[in-house]
Design an enzyme around this catalytic site. Structure first.
Site, PDB file in Angstrom:
ATOM      1  CE  LYS A  78      42.088  39.835  38.911  1.00 53.02           C
ATOM      2  NZ  LYS A  78      41.991  41.316  38.901  1.00 53.02           N
ATOM      3  CB  SER A 159      42.905  42.416  35.196  1.00 55.73           C
ATOM      4  OG  SER A 159      42.612  42.687  36.544  1.00 55.73           O
ATOM      5  CB  SER A 183      40.828  45.126  37.228  1.00 53.49           C
ATOM      6  OG  SER A 183      41.878  45.406  36.342  1.00 53.49           O
TER       7      SER A 183
END
Lengths: 496, 95
Positions: A78, A159, A183
């Protein structure tokens, strides 16, 4: 070669050790698939050169018999984890050119275990969002589509939307995520993969771009419970550079997952059946999940978590308050964007830089947080929210003290929605996290496991919540659910 | 709780965020919507509740108060928009 991308991490590890294929071949297969599925926009910065170098180094270590737990496994990181020498954007224009001169602890741990970096995964800007639509680097597309509307593009959740989309589309074997209010778990559910938010303190936060420091936690996303357990083992551990990372031993998570659930008490909270916006279909999937665990020998018991309905409101004070403080560092002085004109004062520079660098959702949260912390409002908002948070944590503690081992809930109130739905009301978007936020506020581990397809053919996950630092039980129960559900469906994208 | 345009302007400056004039009203509406929704916390009786101050029940570890890192100003300032000799440069602060 294409089948290499279908392997689980555990299968790939066996194949690498048995010399059935090399880490270089495994990485090349993924790099090729990344190009094929570039339209998903799952990666902000692919790192093929670095991937090839790391894979070659893995092959050398495997040849010497020095393979680590993640040796040769290509993963997505990420783009919230700082990677030394590789651009790290947090999905924001304000960090659009930021190249960290250091490496986050979690990514360091993964490289030390032998993992290979395929690239930096797309995300909502500063991890603030539930659809990956707030990224300054464009939307991510969910590889799943509805059977009745196969051309309509869906969001991957957020997210950690790039991470989830990449793992589901077989353009990464696993991915790191971070979870502040859901997320990891919400995008995992939307994309039909498995994702774990560990206990707060299980993984070091050092080197992760901070959103809300009392909530942020890194975790693994992969296609099976076993893979998630393997990855977590490599990521976790105490780090002197993060004083909130727990100074306790990291168990062999993968070793415990096959122990079954016979005799376990599974709590079913009545408050996770909200009156509005909860699809009856998902209610039915939840009921099937209960049956699966009972059939495997567990006992389900009704419990009450009475303050659940206040969790989201408390979260939307605590998280923005901490974010407004954390994001004060983006001021155009030390790194990132600077917007300044001749004759501007320092304040002009701060205001212009931040006005130009942050997107709409990030600005909203900074403003809410600044307001909640401002003189005269601190007690009414922040202190009140932290008190409600204490009650939410107490609800969970009471349930676990009464003998419940693990709690089963849906992960999300609905399956993935369309990129074209354009949810403009912030509160409506926030409701996506209604089932994941309470766990975050209490700092507990939460695992999302894909269990079924909805009538529209979209994956839906169920969430398992455990005691602090009892990821073992959560993963055991997750494995039981996974076995019973036998979820083998693949995104339509991959069926050609 | 409803925020007016001037309050949004004031908060925006506290947060050092440029908000163009034509966005103040829409933002005031959005932020008021969020705050009104948050008002529901008032329903919860928290009279005898201590605010949560730490998530995990653990004693924070101690370490010796010594420097453990540093000595590379070039790396530390490598991302600076403007720098000189290991220092960050900013617009003139004092006339």
């Amino acid at each position: 070669m294409t089948t290499l991308t279908d392997l689980t991490i555990a299968e790939a590890r066996k194949g690498l050790d048995a010399k059935e294929f090399t880490a270089a071949e495994l990485t090349e297969a993924h790099l090729a698939a990344m190009e094929t599925h570039a339209d998903l926009n799952a990666y902000i910065t692919p790192t093929p050169e670095r991937a090839r170098e790391m894979a070659a180094a893995s092959d050398a270590r495997i040849a010497k018999g020095e393979a680590g737990a993640m040796e040769g496994i290509p993963i997505a990181m990420k783009d919230l984890f700082c990677t030394d020498g590789t651009r790290t954007t947090a999905g924001s224009n304000i960090l659009g050119t930021f190249v960290p001169p250091y490496e986050s602890t979690v990514s360091t741990n993964l490289w030390n275990a032998g993992a290979v970096l395929l690239g930096k995964a797309n995300l909502d800007e500063f991890a603030m969002g539930s659809s990956n639509e707030t990224s300054a680097f464009g939307n991510v597309v969910n590889p799943w589509t509805r059977t009745d509307q196969p051309e309509r593009k869906l969001v991957p959740g957020g997210s950690s939307g790039g991470s989830a989309s990449a793992v589901a589309a077989r353009i990464a074997m696993g991915a790191t995520g971070t979870d502040t209010g859901g997320s990891i778990r919400q995008p995992a559910s939307f994309c039909g993969i498995t994702g774990l938010k560990p206990t707060y303190g299980r993984c070091s936060r050092w080197g992760i771009v901070a959103f809300a420091s009392s909530l942020d936690q890194a975790g693994p996303m992969a296609r099976t419970v076993e893979d998630v357990a393997l990855m977590l083992g490599a990521m976790a551990g105490h780090d002197p550079k993060d004083s909130t990372s727990a100074p306790i031993a990291v168990p062999d998570f993968a070793a415990a997952i096959e122990q079954g659930v016979a005799g376990l008490k599974v709590g079913i909270p009545k408050e996770y059946r909200p009156e509005e916006g909860f699809s009856p279909e998902i209610d039915a999937i939840w009921t099937r999940g209960m049956e699966m665990l009972r059939d495997a020998g567990a006992e389900t018991v009704d419990i009450s978590l009475p303050h659940t309905k206040y969790a989201l409101a408390a979260y939307y004070i605590v998280a923005p308050a901490e974010a407004s403080s954390n994001l004060a560092r983006y001021d155009g002085v030390r790194y990132g964007l600077r917007v300044v004109e001749d004759g501007d004062s320092l304040n002009d520079m701060y205001c212009k830089t931040r006005g130009a660098g942050f997107g709409a959702e990030v600005k909203r949260r900074i403003l809410i947080g600044t307001y909640a912390l401002s003189a005269g409002y601190y007690d009414a908002y922040y202190l009140k929210a932290q008190k409600v948070r204490a009650l939410i944590a107490r609800d969970f503690k009471t349930a676990f003290d009464s003998g419940v081992d693990v709690i089963l809930t849906p992960t999300t109130p609905s399956a993935a929605f369309g990129l074209d739905e354009e949810i403009t009301d912030p509160v409506t978007m926030y409701l996506n996290d209604v089932f994941t936020v309470p766990t975050s506020l209490a700092g507990l581990p939460g695992l999302s496991v894909p269990v079924a397809l909805t009538e529209a053919g979209l994956p839906q996950g169920l969430q398992l919540i455990g005691r602090p630092f009892d990821e073992d039980t959560v993963l055991r129960a997750g494995r039981a659910l996974e076995k019973a559900a036998a979820f083998t469906a693949k995104p339509r994208l991959l069926e050609g | 709780m409803s925020l007016d345009k001037e309050t949004v302007r004031r908060i925006a400056f506290l947060a050092r965020l440029d908000v163009p004039d034509d966005q103040l009203d829409p933002l005031a509406g959005e932020l008021s919507g969020i705050l009104n929704w948050i008002e529901q916390l008032g329903e919860v009786d928290t009279a005898d509740v201590a605010p949560m101050t730490s998530v995990a029940e653990m004693t924070l570890p101690w370490r010796d108060d010594v420097v453990t890192d540093g000595g590379y100003p070039e790396r530390v300032t490598s991302n600076a928009p403007d720098r000189h000799d290991g220092f960050y440069l900013v617009p003139k602060v004092v006339e």
